[in-house]
Design a protein around this motif. Structure first.
Motif, PDB file in Angstrom:
ATOM      1  N   PHE A 183      -5.161 -14.559  26.443  1.00 53.53           N
ATOM      2  CA  PHE A 183      -5.199 -15.520  27.534  1.00 53.53           C
ATOM      3  C   PHE A 183      -6.596 -16.140  27.603  1.00 53.53           C
ATOM      4  CE2 PHE A 183      -6.176 -11.402  29.473  1.00 53.53           C
ATOM      5  CZ  PHE A 183      -7.299 -11.667  30.257  1.00 53.53           C
ATOM      6  N   GLU A 184      -6.677 -17.229  28.349  1.00 55.49           N
ATOM      7  CA  GLU A 184      -7.928 -17.965  28.530  1.00 55.49           C
ATOM      8  C   GLU A 184      -8.406 -17.738  29.960  1.00 55.49           C
ATOM      9  OE1 GLU A 184      -9.415 -22.646  28.555  1.00 55.49           O
ATOM     10  OE2 GLU A 184      -7.487 -22.093  27.648  1.00 55.49           O
ATOM     11  N   THR A 185      -9.679 -17.484  30.125  1.00 57.94           N
ATOM     12  CA  THR A 185     -10.238 -17.274  31.454  1.00 57.94           C
ATOM     13  C   THR A 185     -11.674 -17.790  31.461  1.00 57.94           C
ATOM     14  OG1 THR A 185     -10.612 -15.610  33.180  1.00 57.94           O
ATOM     15  CG2 THR A 185     -10.896 -14.876  30.908  1.00 57.94           C
ATOM     16  N   VAL A 186     -12.516 -17.284  32.360  1.00 56.80           N
ATOM     17  CA  VAL A 186     -13.943 -17.597  32.331  1.00 56.80           C
ATOM     18  C   VAL A 186     -14.724 -16.291  32.294  1.00 56.80           C
ATOM     19  CG1 VAL A 186     -13.700 -19.780  33.583  1.00 56.80           C
ATOM     20  CG2 VAL A 186     -14.203 -17.674  34.851  1.00 56.80           C
ATOM     21  N   VAL A 187     -15.952 -16.359  31.827  1.00 55.77           N
ATOM     22  CA  VAL A 187     -16.819 -15.187  31.838  1.00 55.77           C
ATOM     23  C   VAL A 187     -17.116 -14.835  33.296  1.00 55.77           C
ATOM     24  CG1 VAL A 187     -19.045 -14.245  31.153  1.00 55.77           C
ATOM     25  CG2 VAL A 187     -17.846 -15.832  29.630  1.00 55.77           C
ATOM     26  N   PRO A 188     -16.730 -13.650  33.749  1.00 54.07           N
ATOM     27  CA  PRO A 188     -16.967 -13.304  35.155  1.00 54.07           C
ATOM     28  C   PRO A 188     -18.439 -13.008  35.408  1.00 54.07           C
ATOM     29  CG  PRO A 188     -16.105 -11.409  33.988  1.00 54.07           C
ATOM     30  CD  PRO A 188     -16.088 -12.554  33.007  1.00 54.07           C
ATOM     31  N   PHE A 233     -16.137  -4.201  30.807  1.00 55.62           N
ATOM     32  CA  PHE A 233     -17.413  -4.728  31.278  1.00 55.62           C
ATOM     33  C   PHE A 233     -18.044  -5.613  30.213  1.00 55.62           C
ATOM     34  CE2 PHE A 233     -16.529  -1.014  33.740  1.00 55.62           C
ATOM     35  CZ  PHE A 233     -16.995  -1.307  35.009  1.00 55.62           C
ATOM     36  N   MET A 234     -18.843  -6.575  30.688  1.00 56.38           N
ATOM     37  CA  MET A 234     -19.473  -7.533  29.796  1.00 56.38           C
ATOM     38  C   MET A 234     -20.829  -7.008  29.332  1.00 56.38           C
ATOM     39  SD  MET A 234     -17.080  -9.834  30.031  1.00 56.38           S
ATOM     40  CE  MET A 234     -15.875  -8.574  30.554  1.00 56.38           C
ATOM     41  N   ALA A 235     -21.006  -6.875  28.015  1.00 56.52           N
ATOM     42  CA  ALA A 235     -22.287  -6.433  27.463  1.00 56.52           C
ATOM     43  C   ALA A 235     -23.394  -7.375  27.909  1.00 56.52           C
ATOM     44  CB  ALA A 235     -22.212  -6.380  25.944  1.00 56.52           C
ATOM     45  N   GLY A 236     -24.566  -6.801  28.154  1.00 60.52           N
ATOM     46  CA  GLY A 236     -25.712  -7.605  28.544  1.00 60.52           C
ATOM     47  C   GLY A 236     -25.886  -7.775  30.030  1.00 60.52           C
ATOM     48  N   LEU A 255     -19.505 -10.352  23.875  1.00 65.47           N
ATOM     49  CA  LEU A 255     -18.977 -11.712  23.900  1.00 65.47           C
ATOM     50  C   LEU A 255     -19.560 -12.511  22.743  1.00 65.47           C
ATOM     51  CD1 LEU A 255     -19.136 -12.589  27.718  1.00 65.47           C
ATOM     52  CD2 LEU A 255     -17.364 -11.351  26.437  1.00 65.47           C
ATOM     53  N   GLN A 256     -18.686 -13.127  21.967  1.00 58.75           N
ATOM     54  CA  GLN A 256     -19.135 -13.956  20.852  1.00 58.75           C
ATOM     55  C   GLN A 256     -19.152 -15.421  21.276  1.00 58.75           C
ATOM     56  OE1 GLN A 256     -16.838 -13.574  17.253  1.00 58.75           O
ATOM     57  NE2 GLN A 256     -17.991 -15.165  16.170  1.00 58.75           N
ATOM     58  N   GLN A 269     -12.197 -27.563  23.231  1.00 56.38           N
ATOM     59  CA  GLN A 269     -13.227 -27.327  24.241  1.00 56.38           C
ATOM     60  C   GLN A 269     -14.317 -28.388  24.137  1.00 56.38           C
ATOM     61  OE1 GLN A 269     -13.109 -24.617  26.596  1.00 56.38           O
ATOM     62  NE2 GLN A 269     -11.014 -24.688  25.768  1.00 56.38           N
ATOM     63  N   SER A 270     -14.880 -28.761  25.284  1.00 56.21           N
ATOM     64  CA  SER A 270     -15.927 -29.786  25.310  1.00 56.21           C
ATOM     65  C   SER A 270     -17.319 -29.186  25.414  1.00 56.21           C
ATOM     66  CB  SER A 270     -15.699 -30.725  26.501  1.00 56.21           C
ATOM     67  OG  SER A 270     -15.730 -29.999  27.725  1.00 56.21           O
ATOM     68  N   LYS A 271     -17.416 -27.873  25.599  1.00 53.26           N
ATOM     69  CA  LYS A 271     -18.718 -27.210  25.682  1.00 53.26           C
ATOM     70  C   LYS A 271     -18.590 -25.819  25.065  1.00 53.26           C
ATOM     71  CE  LYS A 271     -17.916 -25.354  30.348  1.00 53.26           C
ATOM     72  NZ  LYS A 271     -18.447 -25.264  31.728  1.00 53.26           N
ATOM     73  N   PRO A 272     -19.715 -25.170  24.755  1.00 50.86           N
ATOM     74  CA  PRO A 272     -19.644 -23.837  24.146  1.00 50.86           C
ATOM     75  C   PRO A 272     -18.770 -22.877  24.944  1.00 50.86           C
ATOM     76  CG  PRO A 272     -21.876 -24.672  24.062  1.00 50.86           C
ATOM     77  CD  PRO A 272     -21.102 -25.654  24.897  1.00 50.86           C
ATOM     78  N   PHE A 273     -18.104 -21.996  24.226  1.00 57.15           N
ATOM     79  CA  PHE A 273     -17.221 -21.029  24.874  1.00 57.15           C
ATOM     80  C   PHE A 273     -17.412 -19.672  24.219  1.00 57.15           C
ATOM     81  CE2 PHE A 273     -14.882 -22.746  21.305  1.00 57.15           C
ATOM     82  CZ  PHE A 273     -14.216 -21.655  20.765  1.00 57.15           C
ATOM     83  N   TYR A 274     -16.730 -18.654  24.750  1.00 57.70           N
ATOM     84  CA  TYR A 274     -16.887 -17.280  24.277  1.00 57.70           C
ATOM     85  C   TYR A 274     -15.522 -16.677  23.949  1.00 57.70           C
ATOM     86  CZ  TYR A 274     -21.594 -17.677  26.169  1.00 57.70           C
ATOM     87  OH  TYR A 274     -22.881 -18.077  26.418  1.00 57.70           O
ATOM     88  N   SER A 275     -15.562 -15.631  23.142  1.00 58.05           N
ATOM     89  CA  SER A 275     -14.343 -14.881  22.850  1.00 58.05           C
ATOM     90  C   SER A 275     -14.687 -13.400  22.734  1.00 58.05           C
ATOM     91  CB  SER A 275     -13.676 -15.363  21.555  1.00 58.05           C
ATOM     92  OG  SER A 275     -14.483 -15.048  20.438  1.00 58.05           O
ATOM     93  N   THR A 276     -13.682 -12.563  22.976  1.00 61.20           N
ATOM     94  CA  THR A 276     -13.836 -11.128  22.771  1.00 61.20           C
ATOM     95  C   THR A 276     -12.453 -10.513  22.648  1.00 61.20           C
ATOM     96  OG1 THR A 276     -15.013  -9.139  23.525  1.00 61.20           O
ATOM     97  CG2 THR A 276     -13.805 -10.378  25.192  1.00 61.20           C
TER      98      THR A 276
END
Length: 289
Positions: A183-188, A233-236, A255-256, A269-276
């Motif tokens: 699924f597609e979401t946003v980085v929380p 949980f998100m690394a970093g 997150l890559q 996408q119109s701007k950088p995005f992430y995947s994991t």
């Protein structure tokens, strides 16, 4: 009953009633709780004003607010480490680690198709999250139900933020025939637990911060398998080592970042995005014979 004294009151409370004949497990818990509470009162020499402060605190914690609609009792067990301790005690199988549900879960989230976007947040950084649901032998589990909820990129859940539509960043997905989900979401964003009530005041008085590390919640269920409630949980995140609910364990994802023209075009996408990616492992229910 003899005259109550400092030496006899605990025994009198414990033995008042049928001593567990009706509900043995309840009596076991009750007896231990009373004994520990009485020992605590003696140890700190609790005064009547302090007892009243405690009563007022619990009364305030039970009130429902917009920040935390179910009241703060659940939050209180979280920040005292009790919720996570129960998880650690009960999480004895070799599947994915269980973790806190938290006080902001809402049942009956909308069903969504694989690949759908979980919520609306134009300012957030898009995150494509995927993985599999597997058994302990690595075999895929089709039609597993994955119930997801998370805050937005500002660290707010929909029920705390009137600017978000109801059900934003909540949804239920089913794995495909090969056990895959996506699924597609946003980085929380990591966020402060609700701090305007008694729990926040307690943390301030103790010199403790109110931050939770950035995470996404999941409930995963399949018939004949033990259901799983967990968080990733998100690394970093700066609070991975000091999450105020003590919930961060091993489920931390890297997150890559994707920003090349070809990557942006491939995902529209119109701007950088992430995947994991993250795989969930469930244990089959053990049937007694």
């Amino acid at each position: 009953m003899d005259n109550i004294t400092l030496d006899t009151i605990t025994k009198a409370v414990v033995e008042h009633g049928d001593r567990g004949k009706s509900h043995p497990r309840l009596y076991e818990i009750y007896t231990s709780l009373v004994q520990h509470l009485h020992d605590f009162v003696r140890e700190v020499n609790l005064t009547e004003p302090e007892l009243q402060q405690g009563r007022d605190f619990l009364n305030q914690a039970s009130h429902h607010t917009q920040e935390i609609p179910t009241g703060e009792i659940h939050l209180l067990t979280d920040i005292l480490g009790i919720s996570e301790l129960v998880e650690l005690l009960q999480n004895t199988h070799n599947g994915t680690e269980s973790n806190l549900e938290g006080p902001l879960y809402v049942p009956n989230a909308a069903e969504r198709l694989l690949g759908d976007r979980l919520g609306i947040d134009p300012e957030g950084d898009t995150l494509f999250l995927s993985g599999s649901v597997l058994d302990v032998n690595g075999q895929p589990l089709a039609n597993a139900l994955i119930d997801v909820w998370q805050p937005n990129s500002k660290g707010l859940y929909d029920i705390q933020d009137s600017s978000q539509p109801q059900g934003n960043f909540r949804g239920c997905f089913k794995t495909d025939a090969s056990g895959k989900y996506m699924f597609e979401t946003v980085v929380p964003l990591g966020y402060n637990v609700p701090a305007n009530g008694p729990s926040g005041e307690l943390l301030r008085l103790l010199g403790r911060h109110t931050w939770r590390a950035a995470h996404i919640h999941f409930k995963v269920s399949v018939p004949e398998y033990t259901s799983l409630t967990t968080q990733i949980f998100m690394a970093g995140d700066p609070h991975l080592d000091s999450d105020t609910t003590f919930a961060v364990r091993s489920a931390i994802v890297q997150l890559q970042k994707h920003e090349t023209p070809n990557e942006l075009k491939a995902k529209n996408q119109s701007k950088p995005f992430y995947s994991t990616e993250f795989d969930f492992v469930l244990k089959a229910v053990t049937r007694s014979t």
